[in-house]
Design a protein around this motif. Structure first.
Motif, PDB file in Angstrom:
ATOM      1  N   GLU A 104       6.871  14.740   6.181  1.00  0.00           N
ATOM      2  CA  GLU A 104       6.727  14.137   4.855  1.00  0.00           C
ATOM      3  C   GLU A 104       6.266  12.688   4.952  1.00  0.00           C
ATOM      4  N   MET A 105       6.815  11.951   5.915  1.00  0.00           N
ATOM      5  CA  MET A 105       6.392  10.563   6.106  1.00  0.00           C
ATOM      6  C   MET A 105       4.936  10.498   6.550  1.00  0.00           C
ATOM      7  N   LEU A 106       4.555  11.341   7.492  1.00  0.00           N
ATOM      8  CA  LEU A 106       3.177  11.338   7.990  1.00  0.00           C
ATOM      9  C   LEU A 106       2.196  11.739   6.900  1.00  0.00           C
ATOM     10  N   TYR A 107       2.539  12.751   6.122  1.00  0.00           N
ATOM     11  CA  TYR A 107       1.635  13.169   5.045  1.00  0.00           C
ATOM     12  C   TYR A 107       1.483  12.064   3.997  1.00  0.00           C
ATOM     13  N   GLY A 108       2.557  11.361   3.704  1.00  0.00           N
ATOM     14  CA  GLY A 108       2.469  10.282   2.736  1.00  0.00           C
ATOM     15  C   GLY A 108       1.540   9.163   3.195  1.00  0.00           C
ATOM     16  N   LEU A 109       1.611   8.808   4.475  1.00  0.00           N
ATOM     17  CA  LEU A 109       0.738   7.752   4.996  1.00  0.00           C
ATOM     18  C   LEU A 109      -0.713   8.221   5.058  1.00  0.00           C
ATOM     19  N   GLY A 150       1.504   1.489  -5.333  1.00  0.00           N
ATOM     20  CA  GLY A 150       2.633   0.968  -4.584  1.00  0.00           C
ATOM     21  C   GLY A 150       2.579  -0.543  -4.534  1.00  0.00           C
ATOM     22  N   LEU A 151       3.711  -1.167  -4.463  1.00  0.00           N
ATOM     23  CA  LEU A 151       3.772  -2.627  -4.353  1.00  0.00           C
ATOM     24  C   LEU A 151       3.712  -3.086  -2.911  1.00  0.00           C
ATOM     25  N   SER A 152       3.701  -2.155  -1.973  1.00  0.00           N
ATOM     26  CA  SER A 152       3.625  -2.478  -0.552  1.00  0.00           C
ATOM     27  C   SER A 152       2.984  -1.307   0.172  1.00  0.00           C
ATOM     28  N   ASP A 153       2.299  -1.600   1.276  1.00  0.00           N
ATOM     29  CA  ASP A 153       1.706  -0.562   2.113  1.00  0.00           C
ATOM     30  C   ASP A 153       2.645  -0.125   3.228  1.00  0.00           C
ATOM     31  N   THR A 154       3.814  -0.735   3.310  1.00  0.00           N
ATOM     32  CA  THR A 154       4.786  -0.416   4.347  1.00  0.00           C
ATOM     33  C   THR A 154       5.836   0.538   3.788  1.00  0.00           C
ATOM     34  N   PRO A 155       6.102   1.656   4.453  1.00  0.00           N
ATOM     35  CA  PRO A 155       7.100   2.613   3.938  1.00  0.00           C
ATOM     36  C   PRO A 155       8.493   2.000   3.875  1.00  0.00           C
ATOM     37  N   GLY A 156       9.257   2.448   2.896  1.00  0.00           N
ATOM     38  CA  GLY A 156      10.636   2.021   2.752  1.00  0.00           C
ATOM     39  C   GLY A 156      10.843   0.727   1.999  1.00  0.00           C
ATOM     40  N   MET A 157       9.799   0.114   1.475  1.00  0.00           N
ATOM     41  CA  MET A 157       9.927  -1.170   0.782  1.00  0.00           C
ATOM     42  C   MET A 157      10.233  -0.987  -0.702  1.00  0.00           C
ATOM     43  N   THR A 180      12.249   8.589  -6.272  1.00  0.00           N
ATOM     44  CA  THR A 180      12.514   8.850  -4.866  1.00  0.00           C
ATOM     45  C   THR A 180      11.230   8.897  -4.040  1.00  0.00           C
ATOM     46  N   VAL A 181      10.080   8.728  -4.684  1.00  0.00           N
ATOM     47  CA  VAL A 181       8.791   8.760  -3.996  1.00  0.00           C
ATOM     48  C   VAL A 181       8.452   7.363  -3.499  1.00  0.00           C
ATOM     49  N   ASP A 182       8.110   7.262  -2.232  1.00  0.00           N
ATOM     50  CA  ASP A 182       7.805   5.964  -1.633  1.00  0.00           C
ATOM     51  C   ASP A 182       6.478   5.436  -2.169  1.00  0.00           C
ATOM     52  N   GLY A 183       6.458   4.163  -2.566  1.00  0.00           N
ATOM     53  CA  GLY A 183       5.227   3.573  -3.091  1.00  0.00           C
ATOM     54  C   GLY A 183       4.145   3.414  -2.046  1.00  0.00           C
ATOM     55  N   ALA A 184       4.529   3.376  -0.749  1.00  0.00           N
ATOM     56  CA  ALA A 184       3.529   3.235   0.307  1.00  0.00           C
ATOM     57  C   ALA A 184       2.643   4.465   0.414  1.00  0.00           C
ATOM     58  N   GLY A 187      -0.002   3.087  -1.996  1.00  0.00           N
ATOM     59  CA  GLY A 187      -0.546   1.822  -1.533  1.00  0.00           C
ATOM     60  C   GLY A 187      -1.012   0.894  -2.642  1.00  0.00           C
ATOM     61  N   ARG A 188      -1.410  -0.293  -2.229  1.00  0.00           N
ATOM     62  CA  ARG A 188      -1.837  -1.330  -3.175  1.00  0.00           C
ATOM     63  C   ARG A 188      -3.325  -1.284  -3.493  1.00  0.00           C
ATOM     64  N   THR A 189      -4.097  -0.551  -2.703  1.00  0.00           N
ATOM     65  CA  THR A 189      -5.550  -0.568  -2.855  1.00  0.00           C
ATOM     66  C   THR A 189      -6.044   0.402  -3.908  1.00  0.00           C
ATOM     67  N   PHE A 190      -5.366   1.515  -4.076  1.00  0.00           N
ATOM     68  CA  PHE A 190      -5.901   2.612  -4.869  1.00  0.00           C
ATOM     69  C   PHE A 190      -6.203   2.212  -6.310  1.00  0.00           C
ATOM     70  N   GLY A 191      -5.294   1.506  -6.992  1.00  0.00           N
ATOM     71  CA  GLY A 191      -5.476   1.206  -8.412  1.00  0.00           C
ATOM     72  C   GLY A 191      -6.746   0.434  -8.698  1.00  0.00           C
ATOM     73  N   ALA A 192      -6.948  -0.672  -7.993  1.00  0.00           N
ATOM     74  CA  ALA A 192      -8.137  -1.496  -8.234  1.00  0.00           C
ATOM     75  C   ALA A 192      -9.400  -0.791  -7.776  1.00  0.00           C
ATOM     76  N   LEU A 193      -9.327  -0.071  -6.653  1.00  0.00           N
ATOM     77  CA  LEU A 193     -10.503   0.639  -6.158  1.00  0.00           C
ATOM     78  C   LEU A 193     -10.905   1.769  -7.100  1.00  0.00           C
ATOM     79  N   PHE A 194      -9.948   2.394  -7.738  1.00  0.00           N
ATOM     80  CA  PHE A 194     -10.243   3.462  -8.694  1.00  0.00           C
ATOM     81  C   PHE A 194     -11.044   2.922  -9.875  1.00  0.00           C
ATOM     82  N   LEU A 195     -10.650   1.768 -10.401  1.00  0.00           N
ATOM     83  CA  LEU A 195     -11.363   1.191 -11.548  1.00  0.00           C
ATOM     84  C   LEU A 195     -12.765   0.742 -11.170  1.00  0.00           C
ATOM     85  N   MET A 196     -12.949   0.304  -9.926  1.00  0.00           N
ATOM     86  CA  MET A 196     -14.283  -0.083  -9.475  1.00  0.00           C
ATOM     87  C   MET A 196     -15.159   1.138  -9.220  1.00  0.00           C
TER      88      MET A 196
END
Length: 338
Positions: A104-109, A150-157, A180-184, A187-196
């Motif tokens: 689950e951790m690997l698939y999330g990353l 996500g507010l961080s790219d590091t899991p568990g934050m 219960t879903v990890d924000g990492a 990630g932080r890149t997806f939102g802005a990249l999606f709009l672009m």
């Protein structure tokens, strides 16, 4: 688990169909099998090889040690054999639980990287159009559709959040199953990249309008662009008329009051959106000055070409000689002899 056709369901499909995993996209196996896309993940996930095999539904290789243990169990008698078998099953169950958690951790990353690719963006855009990510809870955003970030790219934050392109703010998902879903995993890149990637989306269009297929709004100046972006997509939930103003018996509460509004300027937007087109305004204001700078540069180059020829060291020595310096006079004499 199996599908309606009778073929077994893949691990990826079963993971994305779990309750609370509605935000996830199904990562293609071709993307996972490319070693370049998994660079650096081996050091972040324990039991990396076993977790990767579980995600890809690859049968693990049989170890010789397991065969030796089975032979020893067969030689044992009666109750000892029963106790040995129970310990073996407990160990296998514990190992599967650890591998499942690592998978689950690997698939999330991997998912964090996949949704920033072209194929991942396309899947997430389909979910966005269907309103799978929900709408903004802010009233003045008029149920604008949101994006998981996500507010961080590091899991568990921190856990996953919802980003609203209308008011440019993030919110906690309304349903507790997403907390219960990890924000990492997003990630932080997806939102802005999606709009672009999809600038043609009408961010002011509410999710209810999308689902009910209401007729489009009048065009107006929707095709006007500011700094390469459509004017309608520049924070449509902010500005005049979209900021809550507290009142008491019809009178506005002053900002200097104890319970008055604070920091409302953060949600303000100019009435004339073209004021944000800084590139165009700068070109208009600095057009004449640039011509003057070019003329000055031409004059400067002309002056430097008329510079007197000769050795720079000799000219410096002559200047010092005019000032009456002893060292300069000696240097001047030596140079004159040469």
């Amino acid at each position: 688990m199996s599908t309606s056709s009778g073929s077994p369901e893949s691990w990826i499909s079963s993971f994305c169909s779990l309750l609370g995993h509605e935000y996830f996209a199904e990562v293609s196996e071709d993307f996972i099998e490319d070693d370049f896309n998994l660079t650096g993940l081996q050091s972040q996930v324990s039991l990396y090889k076993e977790a990767l095999e579980m995600i890809l539904d690859v049968d693990p290789e049989d170890d010789e040690d397991d065969e030796d243990e089975e032979d020893e169990d067969e030689e044992e008698s009666g109750g000892d054999g029963m106790r040995g078998g129970q310990r073996g099953h407990a160990r296998v169950h514990s190992d599967l639980s650890l591998i499942e958690s690592s998978a689950e951790m690997l698939y999330g990353l991997i998912h964090q990287r996949f949704i920033c690719s072209r194929a991942g963006m396309q899947q997430m855009s389909e979910k966005y159009e269907l309103g799978h990510f929900g709408v903004c809870p802010r009233t003045n955003c008029s149920m604008a559709r949101t994006l998981p970030v996500g507010l961080s790219d590091t899991p568990g934050m921190d856990t996953v959040k919802l980003f609203c392109p209308s008011c440019l703010d993030v919110y906690v998902p309304p349903n507790s199953r997403f907390q219960t879903v990890d924000g990492a995993f997003f990630g932080r890149t997806f939102g802005a990249l999606f709009l672009m990637t999809f600038p043609e989306y009408d961010l002011s269009k509410a999710g209810a309008e999308t689902l009910s297929n209401l007729p489009p709004r009048p065009a107006g100046d929707e095709n006007m662009t500011v700094n390469g972006m459509y004017a309608r997509n520049i924070a449509p939930g902010l500005g005049k008329g979209r900021i809550y103003q507290p009142k008491i018996y019809g009178f506005k509460v002053a900002e200097i009051a104890r319970s008055g509004p604070r920091m409302q300027w953060l949600r303000e937007k100019p009435d004339d959106i073209t004021e944000l087109d800084e590139a165009r305004l700068y070109a208009q204001e600095q057009g004449d000055s640039e011509d003057e700078d070019e003329a000055m540069n031409l004059n400067t180059r002309t002056v430097t070409r008329k510079r007197p020829q000769g050795n720079a060291r000799l000219r410096q020595a002559a200047k010092q000689a005019q000032n009456g310096s002893h060292t300069a006079a000696e240097g001047n004499g030596a140079e004159s002899e040469l």
